[in-house]
Design an enzyme around this catalytic site. Sequence first.
Site, PDB file in Angstrom:
ATOM      1  N   SER A  94     -36.940  81.592 -68.479  1.00 38.70           N
ATOM      2  CA  SER A  94     -35.902  82.421 -67.882  1.00 38.70           C
ATOM      3  C   SER A  94     -35.102  81.549 -66.911  1.00 38.70           C
ATOM      4  O   SER A  94     -34.690  80.450 -67.254  1.00 38.70           O
ATOM      5  CB  SER A  94     -36.530  83.630 -67.186  1.00 38.70           C
ATOM      6  OG  SER A  94     -35.534  84.449 -66.605  1.00 38.70           O
ATOM      7  N   LYS A 115     -31.126  87.037 -68.773  1.00 40.27           N
ATOM      8  CA  LYS A 115     -32.391  86.510 -68.255  1.00 40.27           C
ATOM      9  C   LYS A 115     -33.262  87.605 -67.632  1.00 40.27           C
ATOM     10  O   LYS A 115     -34.489  87.555 -67.720  1.00 40.27           O
ATOM     11  CB  LYS A 115     -32.124  85.393 -67.242  1.00 40.27           C
ATOM     12  CG  LYS A 115     -31.494  84.146 -67.852  1.00 40.27           C
ATOM     13  CD  LYS A 115     -32.411  83.508 -68.901  1.00 40.27           C
ATOM     14  CE  LYS A 115     -31.874  82.186 -69.409  1.00 40.27           C
ATOM     15  NZ  LYS A 115     -32.776  81.528 -70.371  1.00 40.27           N
ATOM     16  N   TYR A 117     -25.083  86.048 -67.678  1.00 46.55           N
ATOM     17  CA  TYR A 117     -26.275  85.203 -67.737  1.00 46.55           C
ATOM     18  C   TYR A 117     -27.481  85.913 -67.128  1.00 46.55           C
ATOM     19  O   TYR A 117     -28.565  85.935 -67.708  1.00 46.55           O
ATOM     20  CB  TYR A 117     -25.997  83.894 -67.001  1.00 46.55           C
ATOM     21  CG  TYR A 117     -27.126  82.897 -67.065  1.00 46.55           C
ATOM     22  CD1 TYR A 117     -27.482  82.295 -68.262  1.00 46.55           C
ATOM     23  CD2 TYR A 117     -27.832  82.547 -65.919  1.00 46.55           C
ATOM     24  CE1 TYR A 117     -28.518  81.372 -68.326  1.00 46.55           C
ATOM     25  CE2 TYR A 117     -28.861  81.617 -65.967  1.00 46.55           C
ATOM     26  CZ  TYR A 117     -29.204  81.035 -67.173  1.00 46.55           C
ATOM     27  OH  TYR A 117     -30.231  80.126 -67.222  1.00 46.55           O
TER      28      TYR A 117
END
Length: 332
Positions: free
Chosen positions: A174, A192, A188
């Site tokens: 991650s 994650k 993003y």
Amino acid sequence: MADAYFSLFTLIVLIPLALIAFVYFLVRPRPVKIPIKNRHVFITGGSSGIGLALAHHAAAQGARVSILARSRNKLEEARNAVRLATGIDVSVFAADVRDYDAVKRAVDEAGPIDVLLLNHGVFVALELEKQELSEVKFTLDVNLMGSFNLIKAALPAMRTRKDPQQPVSIALVSSQAGQVGIYGYAAYSASKFGLRGLAEALQQEVIADNIHVSLIFPPDTDTPGFAEENKRKPELTKIIASSSGAMKPEEVAQKTFDGIKSGSFIIPCNLEGIALSLATAGLSPQRSFLMATVEVLAAGILRIAGLCFQWTWYTSIEKWHNQRKAGSPQRS
């Protein structure tokens, strides 16, 4: 006086021991050791950066290594680099993680996997308003759906492996941006943060098969891709993220395998990562009763620290916007 001493003894010794014993009873899953030597380690995004460092590290530990990426040329370069450094030949597979059929063919050809290390990912720091939805979708498809594709393809053979007593691992890389949202990281961070939900639910689904899930949270890492990302990074993102230093890929690889071998669910990579992991432990599984005790004791203090960070970040954002409105140069 005796009563006072007993009260002090109870406060200092008995209560902490009782808390540790209680946490030890609660902690699930139980601790496990996952060997790497002579196991098959399959690494996605393995042709450069953290992925290549992971391949080097696995080969050096005596694993049979397979790497997957999109570019056949970069894969060959990576294979040569690992062979030159370790004397070990790795298997390479060219596939786009968004393509389940291509991924399934690569996984089937590679053979049963003992450690599935999902390191692939793309990253663009940009305000959502300025980012094309096609770019958002691409980020989610690669980072999140790509992980679903790999796990879906590899899981049947992992479950029916010849020696179910030997523990195996699914590890997802991650980011610290998967623990806390940062200005400019909307797409993003969403991808994650999604990995955490996937990992927590997946661990419950596969624990009966002696499959153990790990979630790695590296900070900014000094890779060629990171240098390219910085070219588009918004000024406010740089200001807010400036407190976090960058690690070397080799350091992240070392931390990753240390965590995988101990079966850790959450694997931080530096001191800041440890603090973030403690602050965001939530309902995540924790194998170490000592770390679980630290999480319990540190929760309140770390919440205060988190509020301090948020105060700093929002103060920086307010200051930056005020400077823009006033037409003055942007400063931190």
